[in-house]
Design a protein around this motif. Structure first.
Motif: not given
Lengths: 112, 109
Positions: A2, A4, A24-26, A28, A68, A70-73, A93
């Motif tokens: 996980g 950024i 981009e972040q994964n 969550n 914003r 999407k949550k990821e971007s 994030s």
């Protein structure tokens, strides 16, 4: 793993051009942030978003825009209205609350 | 104090020396204080999250204290090593997050 991801690492802009920096972040995480760093100065907040489809101006938002969807971007656009865009840009994030931020590796923007 | 201030701005110490630096911040509407280590060519990495007055946190040779009533936090490094060389940032979490300008530490072997 996980984390950024910021891209590109280096970016060159011509006068009068808009450019978009990707983040981009994964992890969550709900909250995302954009900072600018200039030589000899601390991190200054450009924009932040605490939830999808919502964002607020930071201390130096003029000449920048974000979305914003999407949550990821959380992409940052440096517009031609930003007269001094040469700087190092960091995206971060956090899960929210008192928890600290996680940072990307940054994008260095220069003017041609 | 209106902003987050860190001192000193930079610091050179010999390997093995202990050192400390200060973060001062507005004490009103305080929510949390974060310490980060930022090594060259890397991204900032969180060291400590501090929320309560009198908090003391420790990670190996590095420790931090917090005084929310007077608005300051100290970061201590015991027996500095060359790998401790980095910029140490503090950030105050109120309604927004505000960063100090950092203390740049260089540990000389």
């Amino acid at each position: 793993d996980g984390g950024i991801t910021q891209s590109p690492k280096y970016l060159f802009r011509k006068e009068g051009q808009n450019v978009t920096l990707s983040c981009e972040q994964n992890l969550n995480h709900d909250a995302m942030y954009w900072y600018r760093q200039d030589p000899g100065q601390g991190l200054r907040l450009i924009y932040y978003s605490q939830i999808v489809n919502d964002f607020q101006k930071g201390d130096i938002a003029e000449g920048y825009s974000v979305s914003r969807e999407k949550k990821e971007s959380f992409p940052l656009t440096v517009t031609s209205a930003q007269k001094n865009p040469t700087a190092f840009y960091l995206c971060a994030s956090s899960i929210g609350g008192p928890q600290p931020q996680h940072f990307g590796d940054g994008t260095r923007l220069s003017i041609l | 104090i209106l902003n987050v201030e860190q001192s000193p701005q930079s610091l050179h110490v010999q390997e093995g020396d202990s050192t400390n630096f200060t973060c001062s911040f507005p004490s009103s509407n305080f929510y949390a204080l974060h310490w980060y280590r930022w090594e060259t060519a890397k991204s900032p990495e969180a060291l400590f999250v501090m929320t309560l007055n009198g908090d003391e946190k420790k990670k190996g040779r590095i420790s931090a204290t917090l005084n929310t009533k007077e608005g300051y936090s100290y970061l201590y490094i015991k027996g500095s090593q060359p790998e401790d060389s980095a910029t140490y940032l503090c950030a105050r979490r109120g309604q927004k997050v505000t960063f100090g300008t950092g203390t740049k530490l260089q540990v000389i072997p």
